[in-house]
Design an enzyme around this catalytic site. Sequence first.
Site, PDB file in Angstrom:
ATOM      1  N   ASP A 138       0.895  -1.163   0.000  1.00  0.00           N
ATOM      2  CA  ASP A 138       0.000   0.000   0.000  1.00  0.00           C
ATOM      3  C   ASP A 138       0.929   1.208   0.000  1.00  0.00           C
ATOM      4  O   ASP A 138       1.526   1.535   1.024  1.00  0.00           O
ATOM      5  CB  ASP A 138      -0.897  -0.002   1.234  1.00  0.00           C
ATOM      6  CG  ASP A 138      -1.831   1.202   1.264  1.00  0.00           C
ATOM      7  OD1 ASP A 138      -2.311   1.607   0.188  1.00  0.00           O
ATOM      8  OD2 ASP A 138      -2.078   1.735   2.360  1.00  0.00           O
ATOM      9  N   GLU A 144      -0.994  -1.575  -4.852  1.00  0.00           N
ATOM     10  CA  GLU A 144      -2.272  -0.896  -5.063  1.00  0.00           C
ATOM     11  C   GLU A 144      -2.074   0.232  -6.063  1.00  0.00           C
ATOM     12  O   GLU A 144      -1.135   1.017  -5.947  1.00  0.00           O
ATOM     13  CB  GLU A 144      -2.813  -0.339  -3.741  1.00  0.00           C
ATOM     14  CG  GLU A 144      -4.224   0.196  -3.892  1.00  0.00           C
ATOM     15  CD  GLU A 144      -4.851   0.541  -2.560  1.00  0.00           C
ATOM     16  OE1 GLU A 144      -5.563  -0.297  -2.007  1.00  0.00           O
ATOM     17  OE2 GLU A 144      -4.624   1.667  -2.088  1.00  0.00           O
ATOM     18  N   ASP A 168      -2.512   1.138   6.796  1.00  0.00           N
ATOM     19  CA  ASP A 168      -1.746   0.865   5.576  1.00  0.00           C
ATOM     20  C   ASP A 168      -1.243  -0.587   5.551  1.00  0.00           C
ATOM     21  O   ASP A 168      -1.098  -1.177   4.490  1.00  0.00           O
ATOM     22  CB  ASP A 168      -0.551   1.816   5.479  1.00  0.00           C
ATOM     23  CG  ASP A 168      -0.952   3.259   5.703  1.00  0.00           C
ATOM     24  OD1 ASP A 168      -1.134   3.987   4.718  1.00  0.00           O
ATOM     25  OD2 ASP A 168      -1.096   3.648   6.883  1.00  0.00           O
TER      26      ASP A 168
END
Length: 167
Positions: free
Chosen positions: A7, A67, A140
Site C-alpha cells: 500500500d 495498489e 496501511d
Amino acid sequence: MRILGIDPGIAIVGFGFVDKQGSRVVPVQYGCIQTESTTAPEVRLLQVFEATEKLLDQYKPDAVAVEKLFFNRNVTTAFSVGQARGVVILAAAKRGLQIAEYTPMQVKQAIVGYGKAEKKQVQEMVKLFLKLKAIPKPDDVADALAVAICHAHSSGLQDQLNGAWTR
C-alpha cells in the site's frame, strides 16, 4: 508462492508478505516503512527504495502486488504517492520480480466480495483470512495484506487470461 503486497505512500508504505500454499494464504511478515515529513522528498523516496530493497532481499517474494493510485483531490499528495509507488516498483523490477497492480475496488471485491466495501470490512476480512489475533495497524499494513491476498486469489486466473505478466 510468496507475495509482497504494497500500500504505497510517502509517509507510510504498508507492506505484507504472504505465502500462497494451495488454496491457503499464510502471513509471513508485515509492517510499514515510515519517513519523516521534515525530510526532503528525494531523501524520503530514497529511504522507501532502500527499505523496499532490504525487504525484497530478506523475504525473497516471487511476486509483488501494488495498489494502483486512484485519483486524489490533493494533487501534491497524488504525485508523492505516485513517486513512492514508482520506487517500490523499480526495486521489484530491478530484481526481475513479477509485478501486478490492483485498484482499490478490485482489492475490496477480492477480499469482501463487494467493490465498494468499507475500509473496516476489508480489515476484518484480512484478520479472518490470515487468522490474525488483531487487525494490523496502521491501516496501511492491513491494506497491504489485502493487496497480497487479492493477488494470491487472482494470480492464477490472471496468468491464464493474460499469459505471463512479468515486467
